[in-house]
Scaffold this motif. Structure first.
Motif, PDB file in Angstrom:
ATOM      1  N   PRO A 465       0.832  -1.198   0.000  1.00  0.00           N
ATOM      2  CA  PRO A 465       0.000   0.000   0.000  1.00  0.00           C
ATOM      3  C   PRO A 465       0.873   1.257   0.000  1.00  0.00           C
ATOM      4  CG  PRO A 465       0.153  -0.870   2.234  1.00  0.00           C
ATOM      5  CD  PRO A 465       0.934  -1.805   1.353  1.00  0.00           C
ATOM      6  N   HIS A 466       0.610   2.165  -0.928  1.00  0.00           N
ATOM      7  CA  HIS A 466       1.344   3.429  -0.987  1.00  0.00           C
ATOM      8  C   HIS A 466       0.412   4.644  -0.938  1.00  0.00           C
ATOM      9  CE1 HIS A 466       4.490   0.767  -2.882  1.00  0.00           C
ATOM     10  NE2 HIS A 466       5.240   1.466  -2.054  1.00  0.00           N
ATOM     11  N   SER A 467      -0.879   4.407  -0.934  1.00  0.00           N
ATOM     12  CA  SER A 467      -1.852   5.505  -0.936  1.00  0.00           C
ATOM     13  C   SER A 467      -3.009   5.129  -0.020  1.00  0.00           C
ATOM     14  CB  SER A 467      -2.371   5.753  -2.360  1.00  0.00           C
ATOM     15  OG  SER A 467      -3.031   4.577  -2.844  1.00  0.00           O
ATOM     16  N   GLY A 468      -3.872   6.112   0.256  1.00  0.00           N
ATOM     17  CA  GLY A 468      -5.030   5.847   1.109  1.00  0.00           C
ATOM     18  C   GLY A 468      -4.650   5.377   2.489  1.00  0.00           C
ATOM     19  N   LEU A 469      -3.554   5.915   3.028  1.00  0.00           N
ATOM     20  CA  LEU A 469      -3.027   5.412   4.296  1.00  0.00           C
ATOM     21  C   LEU A 469      -3.739   5.992   5.516  1.00  0.00           C
ATOM     22  CD1 LEU A 469       0.773   5.419   3.408  1.00  0.00           C
ATOM     23  CD2 LEU A 469      -0.873   3.551   3.223  1.00  0.00           C
ATOM     24  N   GLY A 470      -4.770   6.799   5.297  1.00  0.00           N
ATOM     25  CA  GLY A 470      -5.548   7.326   6.408  1.00  0.00           C
ATOM     26  C   GLY A 470      -6.900   6.649   6.549  1.00  0.00           C
ATOM     27  N   ALA A 471      -7.097   5.525   5.880  1.00  0.00           N
ATOM     28  CA  ALA A 471      -8.386   4.835   5.896  1.00  0.00           C
ATOM     29  C   ALA A 471      -8.709   4.300   7.287  1.00  0.00           C
ATOM     30  CB  ALA A 471      -8.381   3.686   4.888  1.00  0.00           C
ATOM     31  N   ASP A 472     -10.002   4.118   7.569  1.00  0.00           N
ATOM     32  CA  ASP A 472     -10.412   3.560   8.852  1.00  0.00           C
ATOM     33  C   ASP A 472     -10.028   2.086   8.918  1.00  0.00           C
ATOM     34  OD1 ASP A 472     -12.861   1.756   8.086  1.00  0.00           O
ATOM     35  OD2 ASP A 472     -13.236   3.668   7.061  1.00  0.00           O
ATOM     36  N   ARG A 473     -10.115   1.497  10.127  1.00  0.00           N
ATOM     37  CA  ARG A 473      -9.626   0.138  10.346  1.00  0.00           C
ATOM     38  C   ARG A 473     -10.323  -0.897   9.464  1.00  0.00           C
ATOM     39  NH1 ARG A 473      -8.290  -2.950  15.951  1.00  0.00           N
ATOM     40  NH2 ARG A 473      -6.488  -1.604  15.698  1.00  0.00           N
ATOM     41  N   GLU A 474     -11.632  -0.844   9.383  1.00  0.00           N
ATOM     42  CA  GLU A 474     -12.349  -1.851   8.606  1.00  0.00           C
ATOM     43  C   GLU A 474     -11.984  -1.777   7.131  1.00  0.00           C
ATOM     44  OE1 GLU A 474     -16.921  -3.487   7.790  1.00  0.00           O
ATOM     45  OE2 GLU A 474     -16.588  -1.727   9.061  1.00  0.00           O
ATOM     46  N   THR A 475     -11.952  -0.548   6.604  1.00  0.00           N
ATOM     47  CA  THR A 475     -11.595  -0.365   5.192  1.00  0.00           C
ATOM     48  C   THR A 475     -10.179  -0.849   4.932  1.00  0.00           C
ATOM     49  OG1 THR A 475     -13.078   1.538   5.002  1.00  0.00           O
ATOM     50  CG2 THR A 475     -11.351   1.328   3.345  1.00  0.00           C
ATOM     51  N   ALA A 476      -9.265  -0.488   5.838  1.00  0.00           N
ATOM     52  CA  ALA A 476      -7.865  -0.895   5.673  1.00  0.00           C
ATOM     53  C   ALA A 476      -7.728  -2.406   5.720  1.00  0.00           C
ATOM     54  CB  ALA A 476      -7.013  -0.258   6.759  1.00  0.00           C
TER      55      ALA A 476
END
Length: 596
Positions: A465-476
């Motif tokens: 993963p190099h993007s979207g690193l602020g996603a919530d736990r479930e999404t991540a």
């Protein structure tokens, strides 16, 4: 210790200051030169002594940059850097430690609001002043304010990869000094924690004042903070370094005590009390009656006794070596990396301590980059460097295009097919097994940024993963599990995407992630870059307990970064990993079988 890192740090600072001032092209040149200087196998001071041509032999260093290297080696300063600092008097490192604040933002906020420090940035955000600056808004201001506490905390701790070389520099000097019998690091640095407060050094000597003098004579000392007959503290290479002198017969007990951790030591001292013993930095003593419970004195602090001699009462039964201290409690020597009171003492009592991974157990690197993407060395140079290290195999895994890749550093499918032939040609005379792979980007849904036909043709696929690193736990978690379950994924690279002291990264449900990796037969990476160390120690232990495989990789972007491996190995040790848990501790045939 060479001055390469110092030159590289100053070039990086110049790049930031120039970028903040709106200069477009120079910053890239300075950053590339910084990376190459840092990775160069020879000290810059030796190159300067040989002449300008030797300095210009560093890749990316032309005449102008060579002049600056010579200037720094000869004078300790770079005049242009001093001028840039005067023109933009900001704490660049502190301000850019706030996620979302880069050099250009620093320059803009200085011009608009005169912000120079983290405190001023926080005050301006709280006052609603940042949203009024052109190009900013309420959301940007809120994000800055939200990320300041993390940045402030990061300023208080040094990276393991920055502190360890400093410690090793002073240890080399002290071990050659006549008054010194033994010397070692202590504290969290000896436990290989990912960040440390101060560098703690312990010395055994029969002549403490002379040993203190040897410490203060270290050429890296910038400032003496305090000095006495048995201890001293200095500022060196931008860090506080504390040195304590003990008599040789008490070195083992002092090393155990000052290594810590606090919780580990309190647990041990309570075991000693239960046996009618007294355990402290001076040794193990028969105490007569079992006293009160051990106090919570932090390792590295003074004991509570006003008179140290009062702590030496009773017959002394151990203390010359660390092993003696544990043996007195009927325990084997517990490796420093495990001393966090996370069950290691119970495991030691039961004879169930793990047979930890050793640096020499890792047989190759599965995650490296070349100048085909954003690396600094050729395919051939990376292979030669791995062979020189004695590795059995190496994987070339340049970045693919996709989410998180900027500046054209990633390879598209056509580039990867072309690179296959180049890697095959380079591998023909390599003398080691060479694999061709890719670091594919994980998109928002867990898909990979490379065509299925290309993925199938590669030897190794790292999904990162190099993007979207602020996603919530479930999404991540959903995203990473999907990447793990992709049929072509072999390794999940730096799973959280964190950068220590810079950004926290993703916070997935680790129990679910490690279970998915174990089920899918996908290795979880322990990225050994000291800015990442991702997975961290606690996540590694979860993975090991779940039966998942881990891979200790350097993510090297140059030949010098292959030396990052030791940071990954010791992080894996902190996670209780054994050789059998590690994919790239296996022979080449077993590695290939796993990948197949």
């Amino acid at each position: 210790m060479s001055r390469n890192a110092e030159v590289a740090d100053r070039f990086e600072e110049m790049a930031d200051l120039l970028e903040a001032d709106g200069v477009e092209y120079k910053p890239r040149s300075y950053r590339r030169a910084a990376e190459n200087v840092r990775d160069h196998p020879r000290p810059v001071e030796e190159l300067v002594a040989e002449g300008r041509d030797a300095v210009e032999g560093i890749d990316g260093v032309g005449e102008a940059l060579a002049d600056k290297i010579v200037e720094y080696v000869e004078t300790g300063e770079i005049e242009e850097l001093e001028n840039l600092r005067e023109d933009l008097p900001v704490d660049m490192a502190a301000l850019t430690s706030v996620e979302g604040v880069g050099p250009k933002t620093v320059g803009t906020l200085y011009e608009a609001l005169g912000i120079t420090t983290l405190d001023e940035l926080e005050a301006a955000a709280e006052a609603g002043e940042i949203r009024e600056v052109s190009g900013f808004g309420e959301k940007t201001e809120a994000n800055i304010l939200e990320n300041i506490p993390f940045a402030r905390q990061a300023q208080e701790r040094e990276l393991l990869g920055d502190a360890r070389p400093v410690a090793e520099s002073i240890l080399a000097r002290l071990r050659d000094a006549d008054p010194v019998v033994r010397a070692d690091v202590a504290g969290s640095l000896r436990r290989w924690r990912e960040t440390i407060g101060d560098v703690d050094v312990l010395v055994a000597s029969e002549d403490a004042p002379a040993a203190v003098d040897a410490f203060l004579d270290w050429d890296a000392v910038d400032d003496v903070i305090e000095s006495g007959t048995t201890k001293a503290s200095v500022r060196a290479r931008g860090m506080r370094v504390d040195c304590r002198i003990v008599v040789p017969d008490e070195f083992g007990s002092a090393l155990q005590y000052f290594t810590g951790s606090k919780d580990h030591n309190v647990h041990l001292r309570n075991l000693a009390i239960d046996r009618g013993l007294k355990m402290n930095e001076y040794g193990m003593f028969e105490a007569g009656e079992a006293g009160s419970a051990a106090d919570g004195t932090e390792s590295g602090e003074e004991s509570d006794a006003d008179d140290p001699s009062s702590e030496r009462t009773g017959r002394r039964i151990a203390g010359t070596t660390e092993a003696e201290m544990y043996e007195a409690l009927d325990l084997p020597l517990i490796p420093p990396e495990l001393r966090e009171d996370r069950g290691e003492i119970e495991a030691a009592r039961e004879g169930a301590l793990p047979d930890l991974l050793a640096e020499g157990d890792v047989r190759g690197d599965l995650h490296t980059h070349t100048d085909w993407s954003d690396g600094t060395a050729s395919v051939e140079a990376m292979i030669a460097a791995a062979a020189d290290r004695g590795d059995d195999y190496l994987a070339i895994t340049d970045h693919a295009t996709g989410p998180g890749m900027v500046g054209g550093v990633g390879l598209d499918d056509g580039d990867l097919r072309e690179q296959m032939a180049a890697v095959e040609d380079a591998a023909a005379d390599a003398g080691i097994e060479v694999l061709h792979g890719v670091e594919a980007n994980v998109d928002a849904d867990g898909g990979l940024s490379v065509g299925e036909d290309v993925l199938a043709a590669l030897d190794l696929v790292i999904a990162s993963p190099h993007s979207g690193l602020g996603a919530d736990r479930e999404t991540a978690t959903d995203r990473l599990v999907a990447a793990v379950e992709h049929p072509e994924t072999d390794v999940l690279g730096h799973p959280t995407g964190r950068l220590i002291n810079d950004r926290p990264g993703l916070d997935p449900d680790l129990d679910r992630l490690v279970a998915a990796a174990a089920d899918a037969g996908v290795a979880l990476e322990v990225n050994a870059n000291p800015h990442r160390l991702d997975l961290n120690d606690e996540a590694i232990r979860l993975a090991v307990e779940a039966g998942a495989t881990i891979a200790v990789d350097t993510d090297a972007h140059g030949t010098g970064e292959l030396d990052f491996r030791r940071y990954g190995v010791h992080t894996a040790r902190r996670g209780w990993a054994e050789r059998g848990d590690v994919l790239n501790a296996r022979p080449a045939d077993d590695l290939l079988a796993f990948l197949d």
